[in-house]
Design an enzyme around this catalytic site. Sequence first.
Site, PDB file in Angstrom:
ATOM      1  N   GLU A  90     -33.597 -37.687 -45.592  1.00  0.00           N
ATOM      2  CA  GLU A  90     -34.073 -37.043 -44.363  1.00  0.00           C
ATOM      3  C   GLU A  90     -35.021 -35.893 -44.730  1.00  0.00           C
ATOM      4  O   GLU A  90     -34.610 -34.932 -45.372  1.00  0.00           O
ATOM      5  CB  GLU A  90     -32.874 -36.498 -43.585  1.00  0.00           C
ATOM      6  CG  GLU A  90     -33.231 -36.008 -42.211  1.00  0.00           C
ATOM      7  CD  GLU A  90     -32.011 -35.508 -41.441  1.00  0.00           C
ATOM      8  OE1 GLU A  90     -31.211 -34.761 -42.011  1.00  0.00           O
ATOM      9  OE2 GLU A  90     -31.892 -35.864 -40.258  1.00  0.00           O
ATOM     10  N   LYS A 136     -20.413 -21.742 -32.266  1.00  0.00           N
ATOM     11  CA  LYS A 136     -21.165 -21.040 -33.311  1.00  0.00           C
ATOM     12  C   LYS A 136     -22.569 -21.619 -33.388  1.00  0.00           C
ATOM     13  O   LYS A 136     -22.774 -22.717 -33.902  1.00  0.00           O
ATOM     14  CB  LYS A 136     -20.490 -21.187 -34.680  1.00  0.00           C
ATOM     15  CG  LYS A 136     -21.088 -20.208 -35.682  1.00  0.00           C
ATOM     16  CD  LYS A 136     -21.053 -20.692 -37.101  1.00  0.00           C
ATOM     17  CE  LYS A 136     -22.256 -21.467 -37.536  1.00  0.00           C
ATOM     18  NZ  LYS A 136     -23.548 -20.766 -37.500  1.00  0.00           N
ATOM     19  N   CYS A 165     -33.056 -35.685 -35.367  1.00  0.00           N
ATOM     20  CA  CYS A 165     -32.237 -36.628 -36.136  1.00  0.00           C
ATOM     21  C   CYS A 165     -32.562 -38.079 -35.786  1.00  0.00           C
ATOM     22  O   CYS A 165     -32.271 -38.979 -36.567  1.00  0.00           O
ATOM     23  CB  CYS A 165     -30.771 -36.336 -35.901  1.00  0.00           C
ATOM     24  SG  CYS A 165     -30.383 -36.216 -34.153  1.00  0.00           S
TER      25      CYS A 165
END
Length: 496
Positions: free
Chosen positions: A382, A175, A284
């Site tokens: 973040e 997905k 990340c």
Amino acid sequence: MQWTSWVNGKWIEGDQAETGEIINPATQEVVASLAVAGERSVNQAIQTAWDAFHDGRWSRLAYGERAACLFKLADLIESKQADFVHWESVQSGKPVKLVQYSDIPFGLDNLRYFAGAGRVLEGQATAEYNGLHTSWIRREPLGVVGAIAPWNYPLMMALWKIAPALAAGNTVVLKPASLTPLTALMLGPLAQEAGIPDGVLNIVAGPGRVVGDALVRDPRVAMITLTGDTQTGRTIMAAAAARVKRLHLELGGKAPALVFEDADLDAAIQGIAVAALVNSGQDCTAATRAYVHHRHYDRFVEGVKALFESARVGNPEDMRTDLGPVISAAQRQKVLGYIEQARTMGAQVVTGGQAGPQPAGFYVEPTVLSHVEQHWPCVQEEIFGPVLVVLPFTSDQEALAMANDVDYGLASSVWTTQLDRGLEMSRQLQFGEVWLNDHLPLTSEMPHGGVKQSGFGHDLSHYALEDFSTVKHVMAAVKQDAVKPWHFTVLGDVPE
Ligand code: NAD
């Protein structure tokens, strides 16, 4: 043309009577329309992948045949590289330079690594450990893997997931992220052309809360691998608990870069600026927090300011462009919100801090924030944009304590010319990755994964193959005697 999901070797209709629009973040233009998948499509894909796993059309192929298919898939992607570069860039706003020279070559290297590594899925040596039985280990695929990917590296993350999953003999329902499904969908027909049997790789493009959630909850799916936000990881863990489903979670990060007094300062400035700006900071492992020895602090801030101001922000299709936009209006708002909040709290915006310069796209200026405090949101959370915070330190222990003082634990870097300092820091930093005098490079042979709230499990390397497979102990009685020497412990008298 309308894009749609790929199931059992063909394009299928979407089932939500809903058409999604894929937007180019650099221009806000619609570049593709998508028949959005829903429950019916994902159910069909799961059943297809389940059937394909259980009839052994992939898991029982000779290892060499599986490898040949994966190598061929890599060759086919490479032969269509120009198309992949185009669609990856227009759906994500990534500079073509980054896609062509980094994302695609590394994604292909990863696919080719797993094509070969899948042939050496080894268990332990066989032996008669208890004298009565011969034991051996079978390393086996798990079944259907539900792979849920993010938007920041749409093609590379898809490859990072499907390569170890398929190499280990699983079947896959992939997905892609709703904002960036196109290059993942392009893999479907190429997998078929590469000889991967229909039903082994299915790609379903629909919302996370529908398609992703169905994968997590469905008992036919043996494992979920997610790369995404830590909050999504939490949601998936909670939903997966009902079936104790195997998880592999690559979540958020807030990477520190520690610049010590003995560092090569020019190299640190250059390396940290590059690592902060990669993919407009939507990475990340991006360097987001620079902790700099107080003697170098001012020079470091001046140095990164100059490099941030030299970055060419603009049209991603121009090979000279360094930074494209962020992915969406919402993401830009989030990034600018962190900057504004820091400014209000007393941070100094050394450079950047605004939207722009292109009015049409979701651009954010490369931004350096100084005079921030460790507990502020811009240091702890973040941001996922081109924003670097810089804090000074005086002692190694202070630097280490601040670096470790976040919920995340994915990546970190140490800038020093003293080997013993580098070794000690690499031991004490609570991150899945520590670079010494560099920040960002990965290699297919070495693991990538986090600790703490950055998740668990590994991408890349032999460790990923272990995550995408399981070991089974088989124990065969050496002698055919009906009564075994140990049976008396349950039935019968203790031997004289
Ligand atoms: P996201 O969590 O919003 O989405 C990731 C995927 O999860 C998407 O496909 C989304 O549709 C799906 N999803 C969302 N809600 C779901 C649900 N309830 N159930 C099932 N699936 C669901 O993340 P993003 O914004 O696409 O990507 C950015 C994030 O990914 C950042 O946090 C970044 O740090 C992280 N990331 C981590 C790594 C790593 O290796 N650790 C690598 C790249 C990105």
